[in-house]
Every structure is written in structure tokens, then in C-alpha cells.
Scaffold this motif. Structure first.
Motif, PDB file in Angstrom:
ATOM      1  N   ASN A 100     -85.677   7.154  -1.979  1.00  0.00           N
ATOM      2  CA  ASN A 100     -84.731   6.180  -2.550  1.00  0.00           C
ATOM      3  C   ASN A 100     -83.314   6.753  -2.577  1.00  0.00           C
ATOM      4  N   ASP A 101     -82.714   6.855  -1.388  1.00  0.00           N
ATOM      5  CA  ASP A 101     -81.351   7.398  -1.305  1.00  0.00           C
ATOM      6  C   ASP A 101     -80.337   6.347  -0.859  1.00  0.00           C
ATOM      7  N   GLY A 102     -80.757   5.099  -0.784  1.00  0.00           N
ATOM      8  CA  GLY A 102     -79.848   4.021  -0.399  1.00  0.00           C
ATOM      9  C   GLY A 102     -79.739   3.815   1.100  1.00  0.00           C
ATOM     10  N   ARG A 117     -70.919   2.089   8.213  1.00  0.00           N
ATOM     11  CA  ARG A 117     -69.697   2.837   8.471  1.00  0.00           C
ATOM     12  C   ARG A 117     -69.690   4.066   7.572  1.00  0.00           C
ATOM     13  N   MET A 118     -69.408   5.229   8.147  1.00  0.00           N
ATOM     14  CA  MET A 118     -69.456   6.472   7.381  1.00  0.00           C
ATOM     15  C   MET A 118     -68.454   6.460   6.226  1.00  0.00           C
ATOM     16  N   ALA A 119     -67.316   5.796   6.433  1.00  0.00           N
ATOM     17  CA  ALA A 119     -66.314   5.720   5.356  1.00  0.00           C
ATOM     18  C   ALA A 119     -66.885   5.002   4.136  1.00  0.00           C
ATOM     19  N   ASP A 120     -67.671   3.936   4.370  1.00  0.00           N
ATOM     20  CA  ASP A 120     -68.293   3.209   3.262  1.00  0.00           C
ATOM     21  C   ASP A 120     -69.322   4.076   2.538  1.00  0.00           C
ATOM     22  N   LEU A 121     -70.081   4.844   3.321  1.00  0.00           N
ATOM     23  CA  LEU A 121     -71.096   5.711   2.700  1.00  0.00           C
ATOM     24  C   LEU A 121     -70.444   6.822   1.889  1.00  0.00           C
ATOM     25  N   MET A 122     -69.332   7.364   2.390  1.00  0.00           N
ATOM     26  CA  MET A 122     -68.627   8.422   1.668  1.00  0.00           C
ATOM     27  C   MET A 122     -68.033   7.907   0.366  1.00  0.00           C
ATOM     28  N   ALA A 123     -67.730   6.620   0.324  1.00  0.00           N
ATOM     29  CA  ALA A 123     -67.127   6.038  -0.875  1.00  0.00           C
ATOM     30  C   ALA A 123     -68.150   5.820  -1.983  1.00  0.00           C
ATOM     31  N   ARG A 124     -69.434   5.906  -1.653  1.00  0.00           N
ATOM     32  CA  ARG A 124     -70.477   5.698  -2.664  1.00  0.00           C
ATOM     33  C   ARG A 124     -70.475   6.846  -3.667  1.00  0.00           C
ATOM     34  N   HIS A 126     -73.146   7.719  -5.551  1.00  0.00           N
ATOM     35  CA  HIS A 126     -74.399   8.444  -5.344  1.00  0.00           C
ATOM     36  C   HIS A 126     -74.784   8.321  -3.878  1.00  0.00           C
ATOM     37  N   LYS A 127     -74.619   9.390  -3.165  1.00  0.00           N
ATOM     38  CA  LYS A 127     -74.913   9.377  -1.725  1.00  0.00           C
ATOM     39  C   LYS A 127     -75.783  10.586  -1.378  1.00  0.00           C
ATOM     40  N   PRO A 128     -76.617  10.472  -0.339  1.00  0.00           N
ATOM     41  CA  PRO A 128     -77.468  11.599   0.069  1.00  0.00           C
ATOM     42  C   PRO A 128     -76.634  12.800   0.481  1.00  0.00           C
ATOM     43  N   SER A 129     -77.186  13.992   0.301  1.00  0.00           N
ATOM     44  CA  SER A 129     -76.445  15.220   0.597  1.00  0.00           C
ATOM     45  C   SER A 129     -76.137  15.392   2.082  1.00  0.00           C
TER      46      SER A 129
END
Length: 549
Positions: A100-102, A117-124, A126-129
Motif C-alpha cells: 500500500n504505497d499509492g 508524472r514524476m513531479a506529481d509523485l514527488m509532490a506527495r 507520503h511517497k515510496p522511498s
């Protein structure tokens, strides 16, 4: 109007043709990929297919094929892109991650591929390592698709692009088809790995069974157990008591004594009286194995670890797991192996030659030697820490010359055994022959007696052994003994001996560690003797000896 209608129909026909060509192209790609995946037998085969046939189809520069674990709570890489020049794959990618990492769980729930988009994921928040790592690597888009086999989720395929527009929805159909094929391929590889692992286990157990059968046959031939310890003398009764005390424990035992005193029989008796008696005792003669092979003999080796290692082999320690290992002639163990044996004793783990993993073992150690290990330690030929680790429960076996009252019982036992083996009806020995045996010095101890009785049984054609031919002292032994028995004045011999004991005691005369206690003399008497023999302090302090020896 008609003209415009014709134009529209023409445009529609082109689109239909383009779609048909795309589907035909996708079908051709799927057939090619399916044929290659069908031949994949291991992870390396599947890795080549993804890198050569799949990754480039979708403008991806890296990929990770993650496996869903059985508990369905975590996942970890099953296959992944290898590092490129100047770009290092982070260890964070190799570890387990929560489902459950989104991203992983979203891919499992979606009917087809998802694009991020990686920019959207970086803005989260709680994001996976692994997301910050890929962003740092220059990745700007991510496409994921679930991997399934017969509607059973197996994992997720990650594709990484260097541009935000690397992936588009028009690729979804082809990627979904490839993902279904990868699900089958992944299951086939996992099944093959399980079969190979089971075959290795079968081979290991087969080898272990063969080794145990070998030891069982050998034990049947040689006999074993408490029943083969013969004698009622005071000296051997001490050994019986010590064996009874130590056998139920798991303590390490060190058997000391001259060659031929029966150290292996005592080791078997300890094992047979221990909780480990249901398994075979494994024995190793450290003096009989070449130094270059003894590590492999003790700890095993992996296939290809050295020239001639054509197969994996389990060592004696693994074979003796949950049992007892008897290390005979431990004083002959090469120094480079002594540290590895010490680790096996202390850590209860070993490592095969050429192996990369440690193997836990539960082994009870019984060691034996006819050497004076204290002398070997002092001469730096035997590790002191290993000696102390082995010397937990020492048992000194008496030579036969100190238990001659046991000779009649031993002779009867050997006559019965060898007569039965040779099919003869011999049940007695003459008084003259027995007296002859009682008067012999027995330099070879019980083993020498055993061999002499066996020879006598083979030479006897009646029910009674009338005579036993004792071995003649060879000229070489006689010459060697004469050198040791050179005639010297008694005072010189006494002086030498006292001087050695005083040196051994560090120059101390009295006290608990003094020479007087070792010589069982009053300190005043020893001092008087030393004065009479001319032994002065300078003779034994700092190793400076000036007197005549």
C-alpha cells in the motif's frame, strides 16, 4: 456536399486501416514475445527478453519487475535494470516495500496500465522511498501495469521514462498483453527455481543418506557403545564414571592418552549414552586427510569452488548436525584450519569452501589426541584459545601397562569376537600364554593386544590358544631407547629434573604454584637439595643457566 462526404469516408477508411495495421503489428509483437517467454527457464532468460524485446517498445530506459509476496503485504524486485555507466542503482530498490504505497496497490486495482508524472509523485507527502531515487536519476515519468496469471496477482511491472511525455495511453493495449505473458513467464521461472531447489535438497539428502549408510556399515563392523568398553580395573572405572557424568550433557570432551588406548570407543560410548544417540556419530581423522582437503572435508564445498569440485558437497559438520562429531588426532590439524574450527565451536556456524552464506549447525564435539597439547601451545603449533575451548571436559585414558588386571577380560572378549568372525570354536587361552601377555609392556596398548589375539586366533586350530608370539624389539627401537638410557650420575639427573620443574614454576619454590608442591616436597627440603646440587638463582632466573647439565 458529396465531395466533402467522400473526403470524410476516405479519412475514416485511413483511420480504420491504421488501427488494423496497429493491431496486426501488436499481434505480431505479442506472438514474438510469447514465443520467447515460452522458452524462458530462469531469471536471466526473462531479463534478456525484457531488455531486448520489451523495454524499447515503450520508450523506457529502466524497468523493475516486482514480485508480490505470499502474505500480500510486501513486494520486492524480481528483476530490474542493471546500472548504466556513471549511474548507480541504489540499495533502496533491492529491499522489501509495503504494497500500500499509492503506486503498487493502484496498479493492482486498475484494469490496465497507469501513467504517473514524476513531479506529481514527488509532490506527495507520503511517497515510496524508491521515487526520490528515480527522480534523482533523471526519471520524469512512470508507467505501471499489474502482472497476473489466471486472474491471480503476481506483481507489477514498472517502466521509467526520461521525459514527462515518454508514455501515452495508446500503448496500453500492447502493454496489457505483454503483462499477461510476463505473468505466465514469471510463474514458470518461479516453478523452475522451486524444482531446482527441491532437486538440490534431494541431492543433499541423498548424499547425506549415503554418508550415513557408510558410517552405519563401518560402525557395524567395528562395534560401538558402552558394551565394548571392557575392564574393571580402578583406572578404567575412573573413565566409566567420567563418561557417565559428561554423556547426558552437550559439553565438549577432550580425550587424552597414548595411541591405541581406545579413544574412539570412549567417544562412541559418550555418544551412545547422550540424547543424540538416535543419529550417527560422525568421525574425522585429522591426520589422515591432506591439509589441502581437510577444510572441504569438515565444512563442505560449493560446485566450482576449486579445481576438481565438480559438485556441491556437504561437509562432516553438516552431516553431524544434531549429532556428535569425533575429531581424532586433533593435534595434527593445520594451523590455518584451527581458527575456522574455533569459529564453528563458538558461533555454531560454518561456511562451505566457495560459499557466501553461513550455515547454522548444532554439533557436539568430541576431540582426541595422543599429543601433549600444552606443549604444542607453548611451541605455537596449536592455538591456545582453541585448546581452552576443547579442554572443557578432559578424560585421560590409561595405557594398558597401568591396567594389566584388565588383560584377561580383554583377551576373552577379543577371542570370542575373532573366533566368531573366522568361524572357529576357540573359547580359551592357556595359563602360560596369558602370563606371557601379562608380562609384556604393551607399547601399542589395547590396539596391539587386539591385533595379537586376532593373529593367534587365525593360527590356532584347537579350542584353546596355547601360545602367543610377542613382537621382537626392533634394532631401531632398541637403539633409540639406548640413547635415552645413557648412564649418568644420579645427582646429575636429579639436578636436571629439579631445575626444569623450578623453571616451569617461574622460579617459585614455595606456594600453591611453586616447585616444591609439584615435586611433593617440603619447601625447606627442596631448598636444601638445590644447595647441595649447586643450583643457584642465576641458573633459573631469566633463562640464564651456567651450571653443567
Amino acid at each position: 456536399m458529396p465531395k466533402n462526404g467522400s473526403s470524410a469516408r476516405a479519412t475514416g477508411s485511413k483511420e480504420v486501416l491504421a488501427q488494423l495495421r496497429q493491431k496486426e503489428n501488436e499481434q505480431a509483437i505479442l506472438l514474438c514475445v510469447a514465443a520467447r517467454i515460452a522458452t524462458a527457464r530462469n531469471r536471466n532468460d526473462l531479463w534478456n527478453i525484457i531488455n531486448e524485446d520489451i523495454l524499447g517498445l515503450f520508450n523506457g530506459v529502466y524497468y523493475t519487475l516486482c514480485l508480490l509476496h505470499e502474505e500480500e503485504q510486501t513486494h520486492s524486485p524480481f528483476l530490474y535494470s542493471r546500472q548504466q555507466a556513471g549511474k548507480k542503482i541504489s540499495p533502496v530498490l533491492h529491499k522489501e516495500h509495503p504494497v500500500n504505497d499509492g503506486i503498487f496497490d493502484a496498479a493492482l486495482a486498475a484494469p490496465g496500465p497507469l501513467i504517473f508524472r514524476m513531479a506529481d509523485l514527488m509532490a506527495r507527502k507520503h511517497k515510496p522511498s524508491y521515487i526520490p531515487h528515480w527522480h534523482k536519476m533523471g526519471i520524469r515519468s512512470l508507467m505501471v501495469v499489474k502482472i497476473a496469471n489466471r486472474n491471480e496477482h503476481k506483481g507489477v511491472l514498472y517502466l521509467y521514462g526520461e521525459k514527462a511525455s515518454s508514455f501515452h495511453t495508446g500503448q496500453s493495449g500492447l502493454l496489457t498483453g505483454i503483462a499477461d505473458l510476463l505473468g505466465t513467464g514469471m510463474c514458470n521461472v518461479l516453478a523452475n527455481e522451486q524444482i531446482e531447489q527441491q532437486m538440490e535438497e534431494i541431492e543433499r539428502y541423498k548424499q547425506q543418506l549415503e554418508e550415513e549408510n557408510h558410517y552405519l556399515l563401518e560402525e557395524q563392523r567395528s562395534g560401538g557403545g558402552f558394551s565394548n568398553l571392557v575392564g574393571e580395573s580402578k583406572e578404567i572405572q575412573k573413565v566409566y564414571r567420567l563418561v557417565s557424568q559428561v554423556a547426558p550433557s552437550g559439553a565438549t570432551v577432550l580425550l587424552l592418552g597414548e595411541t591405541g588406548t581406545g579413544k574412539e570407543l570412549v567417544a562412541r560410548a559418550i555418544h551412545e549414552a547422550s540424547p543424540r544417540r538416535e543419529k550417527l556419530m560422525i568421525k574425522v581423522n585429522c591426520a589422515a586427510i591432506p591439509a589441502s582437503l581437510i577444510e572441504s572435508e569438515l565444512f563442505g564445498h560449493e560446485k566450482g569452488s576449486f579445481t576438481g569440485a565438480l559438485d556441491r558437497r556437504i561437509g562432516k559438520f553438516e552431516l553431524a548436525n544434531n549429532s556428535t562429531i569425533f575429531l581424532d588426532e586433533i593435534g595434527e590439524l593445520p594451523q590455518e584450519l584451527q581458527s575456522k574450527l574455533l569459529r564453528a565451536l563458538q558461533e555454531k556456524e560454518i561456511e562451505r569452501v566457495g560459499g557466501k552464506t553461513t550455515i547454522k549447525v548444532n554439533v557436539r564435539i568430541i576431540a582426541a589426541t595422543n599429543k601433549q597439547l600444552e606443549t604444542e601451545v607453548a611451541a605455537n603449533r596449536f592455538r591456545s584459545d582453541l585448546y581452552y575451548r576443547l579442554n572443557v571436559f578432559p578424560i585421560h585414558l590409561p595405557p594398558l601397562r597401568k591396567r594389566k588386571e584388565d588383560i584377561p577380560a580383554l583377551v576373552s572378549y577379543f577371542i570370542e569376537r575373532f573366533a566368531r568372525q573366522s568361524g572357529k570354536k576357540i573359547n580359551n587361552i592357556s595359563h602360560k600364554a596369558l602370563e606371557k601377555l601379562m608380562g609384556y609392556s604393551w607399547p601399542g596398548n589395547v590396539r596391539e593386544l587386539e591385533h595379537l589375539v586376532e593373529r593367534a586366533v587365525l593360527l590356532t586350530n584347537t579350542t584353546t590358544i596355547r601360545d602367543i608370539q610377542l613382537p621382537e624389539r626392533s634394532h631401531l627401537l632398541h637403539t633409540a631407547n639406548m640413547k635415552d638410557l645413557q648412564v649418568r650420575p644420579l645427582a646429575d639427573v636429579e639436578r636436571d629434573y629439579i631445575l626444569k620443574v623450578v623453571k616451569l614454576s617461574g622460579g617459585r619454590i614455595s606456594g600453591p604454584n611453586g616447585a616444591a608442591l609439584k615435586l611433593q616436597l617440603p619447601a625447606t627440603t627442596l631448598i636444601s637439595k638445590m644447595q647441595k646440587l649447586g643450583i643457584k638463582k642465576e641458573h633459573f632466573i631469566d633463562g640464564q643457566e651456567t651450571g653443567v647439565l
